[in-house]
Design a protein around this motif. Structure first.
Motif, PDB file in Angstrom:
ATOM      1  N   PHE A 205       0.834  -1.199   0.000  1.00 34.77           N
ATOM      2  CA  PHE A 205       0.000   0.000   0.000  1.00 34.77           C
ATOM      3  C   PHE A 205       0.875   1.258   0.000  1.00 34.77           C
ATOM      4  CE2 PHE A 205      -2.413   3.255   2.344  1.00 34.77           C
ATOM      5  CZ  PHE A 205      -3.600   3.285   1.616  1.00 34.77           C
ATOM      6  N   ASN A 206       1.893   1.265   0.851  1.00 35.89           N
ATOM      7  CA  ASN A 206       2.797   2.418   0.906  1.00 35.89           C
ATOM      8  C   ASN A 206       3.613   2.555  -0.378  1.00 35.89           C
ATOM      9  OD1 ASN A 206       1.892   2.928   3.498  1.00 35.89           O
ATOM     10  ND2 ASN A 206       3.525   1.731   4.461  1.00 35.89           N
ATOM     11  N   SER A 207       3.980   1.437  -0.996  1.00 37.54           N
ATOM     12  CA  SER A 207       4.766   1.493  -2.229  1.00 37.54           C
ATOM     13  C   SER A 207       3.948   2.090  -3.365  1.00 37.54           C
ATOM     14  CB  SER A 207       5.247   0.089  -2.611  1.00 37.54           C
ATOM     15  OG  SER A 207       6.091  -0.446  -1.604  1.00 37.54           O
ATOM     16  N   LEU A 208       2.678   1.735  -3.443  1.00 43.97           N
ATOM     17  CA  LEU A 208       1.825   2.302  -4.480  1.00 43.97           C
ATOM     18  C   LEU A 208       1.569   3.781  -4.234  1.00 43.97           C
ATOM     19  CD1 LEU A 208      -0.786  -0.578  -4.933  1.00 43.97           C
ATOM     20  CD2 LEU A 208       1.040   0.080  -6.507  1.00 43.97           C
ATOM     21  N   ALA A 209       1.448   4.162  -2.967  1.00 44.85           N
ATOM     22  CA  ALA A 209       1.214   5.565  -2.644  1.00 44.85           C
ATOM     23  C   ALA A 209       2.483   6.395  -2.756  1.00 44.85           C
ATOM     24  CB  ALA A 209       0.631   5.704  -1.247  1.00 44.85           C
ATOM     25  N   GLY A 210       3.640   5.745  -2.729  1.00 45.16           N
ATOM     26  CA  GLY A 210       4.896   6.471  -2.832  1.00 45.16           C
ATOM     27  C   GLY A 210       5.362   7.067  -1.530  1.00 45.16           C
ATOM     28  N   VAL A 211       4.694   6.778  -0.437  1.00 46.90           N
ATOM     29  CA  VAL A 211       5.055   7.342   0.854  1.00 46.90           C
ATOM     30  C   VAL A 211       4.455   6.460   1.935  1.00 46.90           C
ATOM     31  CG1 VAL A 211       3.036   8.828   1.040  1.00 46.90           C
ATOM     32  CG2 VAL A 211       5.144   9.495   2.195  1.00 46.90           C
ATOM     33  N   ALA A 212       5.072   6.468   3.127  1.00 46.39           N
ATOM     34  CA  ALA A 212       4.600   5.623   4.223  1.00 46.39           C
ATOM     35  C   ALA A 212       3.304   6.189   4.787  1.00 46.39           C
ATOM     36  CB  ALA A 212       5.666   5.507   5.307  1.00 46.39           C
ATOM     37  N   ILE A 213       2.196   5.549   4.468  1.00 47.94           N
ATOM     38  CA  ILE A 213       0.888   5.967   4.977  1.00 47.94           C
ATOM     39  C   ILE A 213       0.392   4.978   6.018  1.00 47.94           C
ATOM     40  CG2 ILE A 213      -1.524   6.351   4.361  1.00 47.94           C
ATOM     41  CD1 ILE A 213      -0.612   7.302   1.657  1.00 47.94           C
ATOM     42  N   SER A 214       0.388   3.700   5.648  1.00 48.97           N
ATOM     43  CA  SER A 214      -0.082   2.661   6.553  1.00 48.97           C
ATOM     44  C   SER A 214       1.084   2.150   7.379  1.00 48.97           C
ATOM     45  CB  SER A 214      -0.718   1.508   5.765  1.00 48.97           C
ATOM     46  OG  SER A 214      -1.257   0.546   6.637  1.00 48.97           O
ATOM     47  N   GLU A 215       0.850   1.961   8.643  1.00 50.74           N
ATOM     48  CA  GLU A 215       1.911   1.571   9.564  1.00 50.74           C
ATOM     49  C   GLU A 215       2.332   0.143   9.304  1.00 50.74           C
ATOM     50  OE1 GLU A 215       2.664   1.169  14.400  1.00 50.74           O
ATOM     51  OE2 GLU A 215       0.762   1.908  13.585  1.00 50.74           O
ATOM     52  N   THR A 216       3.621  -0.104   9.267  1.00 48.65           N
ATOM     53  CA  THR A 216       4.172  -1.445   9.106  1.00 48.65           C
ATOM     54  C   THR A 216       5.090  -1.728  10.280  1.00 48.65           C
ATOM     55  OG1 THR A 216       6.044  -0.647   7.801  1.00 48.65           O
ATOM     56  CG2 THR A 216       4.065  -1.287   6.592  1.00 48.65           C
ATOM     57  N   GLY A 217       5.273  -3.005  10.553  1.00 51.78           N
ATOM     58  CA  GLY A 217       6.139  -3.357  11.656  1.00 51.78           C
ATOM     59  C   GLY A 217       6.042  -4.831  11.976  1.00 51.78           C
ATOM     60  N   VAL A 218       6.783  -5.248  12.983  1.00 50.72           N
ATOM     61  CA  VAL A 218       6.812  -6.653  13.385  1.00 50.72           C
ATOM     62  C   VAL A 218       5.592  -6.998  14.215  1.00 50.72           C
ATOM     63  CG1 VAL A 218       8.165  -8.411  14.582  1.00 50.72           C
ATOM     64  CG2 VAL A 218       9.321  -6.589  13.308  1.00 50.72           C
ATOM     65  N   ARG A 219       5.053  -6.030  14.929  1.00 50.70           N
ATOM     66  CA  ARG A 219       3.893  -6.297  15.784  1.00 50.70           C
ATOM     67  C   ARG A 219       2.707  -6.728  14.935  1.00 50.70           C
ATOM     68  NH1 ARG A 219      -0.367  -3.191  17.212  1.00 50.70           N
ATOM     69  NH2 ARG A 219       0.559  -1.404  16.120  1.00 50.70           N
TER      70      ARG A 219
END
Length: 668
Positions: A205-219
């Motif tokens: 999702f962030n790659s398509l938007a070109g910027v970090a919008i949705s939070e990603t992580g190990v949790r």
């Protein structure tokens, strides 16, 4: 001086905005390139600057500059500062209390207020015009889809009295969603990104938007609520339909190339469909039922997960045209392993019944990529851009929903067997009713009555006296007759009930269970009071009152029989006269007269009986026919017509169901 002040004010405002904390959820989000992501406007937003109209923003800037200039000019008129400019009222003391000074001040204030009002009105008009121009055109369905939706609506209306609300619930939901989607933008395509825990859908999702919008992580789970990202304005009502609040609405990286490629796209990042939180799974199911298309993100470890295939992919096999299946994290697979996993994924999708559009035919798009390294992202963006530019995803999604609803309703509308009531079954039912009222026996009785009347009219007087004597000697047997009549009525009632059950079974054969039950219920309602009605009709349509009609030759036969009797009487009297000596002896003539009368009487009677067989038979058949027609009419009005009405209703819904499926299924 005013211009300098406005520039300082603008610089201060810019510095404050640059030092603000950009939050990815509550406010904006700051990308890697330093571009700020504004939150998507809520439907009731009125700020012209966020709408993006330059003229509107310039008007507001000019109004702000005039106001701030006057304020700072007044504030700079400090008596302690000799170089600061002063207000005219303070510089010219002789005008402070004069009438001319007050008029000048009032005129100046009125002109300034009018100028501000004109600028504000102009800004408001420009904003309203810009807002009207940005209202997207509603979605338009083509002719076949509109026809199918109308048929489905008619089908639901015709079936409400025969099917329970639970059976029709899915069809009603499809109609409601189709109507709701049609009122919204047809220039936007809502695409959801769905996947399992750890599949990397938020990273995609962030790659398509070109910027970090949705939070990603190990949790896990990381995404707790759907997040929407729109590449163009006018999608607020579509996002409202998804139930996504304004604080979870974003805009992608401001890039002319990306905006041109994905213009009209509304991308939604969903929570994990296999999340341990029940609320997350419920949100996934809710949003998936509303979006125009879906991108399923799988990873090399869980691409064959039974939950994904059995709960989502297999039931949504009919939605292949609005479905993307993306194998993510191919950077973790060495060598040709990525191709092998992708081929196995295609095999599983084929087993799920999902058509794969690999050779130009309609079907799902299957891709492999790595959201982490960016490998395959341009290909997905290109395919997604073409998909959005086509502007047909929403209609294809509604069409697939109609197909799914029709398939669920198939058991209650189509069984693959011939239905209806044949003429043979109708004739058999009429014959059973005729037997129950004794139509054949009534015809035979009418025939015997006609013959008996003929015998009485054409028979010899001596035979008629003998029959009269025998009738007088027969004892009355009233009790036996009453008992026989009661038994006959019970038997007739059983025959009627058996006839109704048989025709109901014939009529309901091949029908789906709800319609077969409706046919049987209609037959039972019609059978109530049918035996009594048949008895009444049998009484009215039975033998006519009085003697049977006589043909034209009966008077001649009666005259001939009377002549034979006269010959016998004359011959007998002649012989008696000769015996007592009253007449001259001559045995030949009287004996001949007596023999002619004795032989001629029975001969005339026998001849009349032969001649009477045909009319008697026709008379009996006519009586039987009248009774059969009366019984058939009663059975048709009480049983067959209600059955035909139910079958006609089923034929109507079957035709509507054929229109819904687009196959034109007949009534059978």
């Amino acid at each position: 001086m005013t211009a300098v002040t406005d520039q300082d004010h603008t610089d201060e405002h810019t510095d404050e905005m640059d030092h603000a904390d950009p939050s990815p959820v509550e406010g904006g989000s700051e990308g890697t390139s330093g571009n700020r992501l504004p939150v998507e406007d809520a439907p009731d937003a009125k700020d012209a600057a966020e709408v993006g109209d330059p003229e509107d923003a310039d008007d507001h800037a000019r109004v702000s500059a005039d106001t701030s200039g006057r304020t700072e000019s007044k504030a700079s008129a400090d008596p302690a500062n000799p170089s600061s400019p002063t207000d005219p009222e303070e510089a010219t003391g002789s005008w402070d209390d004069g009438l001319i000074a007050r008029r000048v001040n009032e005129t100046t204030a009125a002109q300034q207020a009018a100028a501000v009002e004109i600028r504000a009105s102009r800004a408001q008009a420009v904003h309203a015009a810009h807002h009207t121009a940005q209202v997207p055109a509603p979605l338009a369905y083509d002719g076949p889809l509109r026809s199918r939706l109308d048929a489905l609506r008619e089908l639901v209306g015709l079936s409400r009295t025969r099917l329970d609300s639970g059976t029709l619930a899915e069809a009603g939901r499809v109609l409601d969603e189709a109507a709701a989607r049609r009122r919204l933008s047809g220039q936007h395509t809502v695409v959801a990104i769905a996947g399992a825990t750890g599949s990397g859908k938020s990273q995609l999702f962030n790659s398509l938007a070109g910027v970090a919008i949705s939070e990603t992580g190990v949790r896990r789970p990381t995404t707790a609520a759907p997040i929407a990202c729109s590449w163009s304005d006018g999608a607020a009502t579509l996002i409202d339909r998804l139930g996504i609040p304004g604080r979870l609405r974003r805009r992608p990286l401001q890039s002319a190339e990306m905006e041109a490629q994905l213009r009209g796209l509304v991308l939604v990042d969903l929570p994990d469909h296999d999340s341990a939180a029940v609320a997350h799974r419920e949100q996934v199911d809710r949003v998936l039922a509303l979006v125009d298309a879906v991108i399923w993100v799988v990873d090399p470890e869980k691409y064959a997960d039974a939950i994904l295939h059995e709960r989502y992919l297999r039931p949504m096999a009919g939605h292949a045209e609005v479905m993307f299946v993306v194998l993510n994290q191919i950077d973790r697979l060495p060598g040709e392993a990525a191709d092998q996993v992708l081929d196995d994924l295609r095999r599983l999708l084929d087993e799920d019944g999902i058509a794969l559009g690999e050779y130009g035919e309609p079907g799902a798009t299957v891709l492999s990529l790595s959201a982490l390294t960016g490998d395959g992202i341009p290909e997905l963006r290109e395919v997604l851009g073409q998909f959005v530019a086509d502007r047909g995803a929403a209609a294809r999604r509604i069409s697939a929903d109609v197909d799914a609803a029709a398939w669920r309703l198939r058991p209650v509308y189509a069984t693959g067997r011939r239905t209806g009531l044949s003429e043979e079954a109708r004739d058999e039912f009429a014959a059973r009713l005729a037997d129950s009222v004794g139509a054949t026996a009534a015809g035979e009785a009418a025939e015997r009555a006609w013959l008996r009347n003929a015998n009485r009219a054409c028979g010899t007087p001596w035979l008629r006296l003998w029959r009269w004597y025998n009738d007088r000697r027969e004892p009355a047997t009233g009790r036996l007759q009453v008992r026989a009549q009661a038994d006959e009525e019970a038997t007739a009632r059983q025959r009627v009930e058996q006839a109704v059950r048989t025709v109901a079974d014939r009529a309901s054969g091949g029908l789906p269970a709800p319609w077969a039950q409706a046919v049987r219920e209609a037959a039972v309602r019609g059978a109530q009071g049918l035996p009594e009605a048949l008895d009444e009709l049998a009484t009215r349509a039975g033998l006519p009152v009085g003697r049977p009609p006589r043909p034209g030759w009966w008077p001649a036969a009666v005259l001939a029989q009377a002549s034979m009797t006269i010959l016998q009487v004359v011959g007998g009297l002649w012989l008696v006269g000769q015996i007592i000596g009253f007449m001259a002896p001559n045995l030949g003539v009287p004996v001949l007269l007596m023999v002619a009368g004795i032989i001629g009487g029975p001969l005339v009677e026998w001849s009349c009986r032969l001649a009477a067989r045909g009319p008697a038979r026709r008379y009996g058949l006519d009586a039987e026919r009248r009774l059969r027609e009366a019984a058939a009419g009663c059975g048709r009005a009480r049983v067959l017509d209600p059955l035909a009405a139910e079958l006609l209703r089923y034929r109507e819904v079957r035709e509507q169901y054929g229109r819904v499926t687009g196959a034109g299924i007949g009534a059978g």
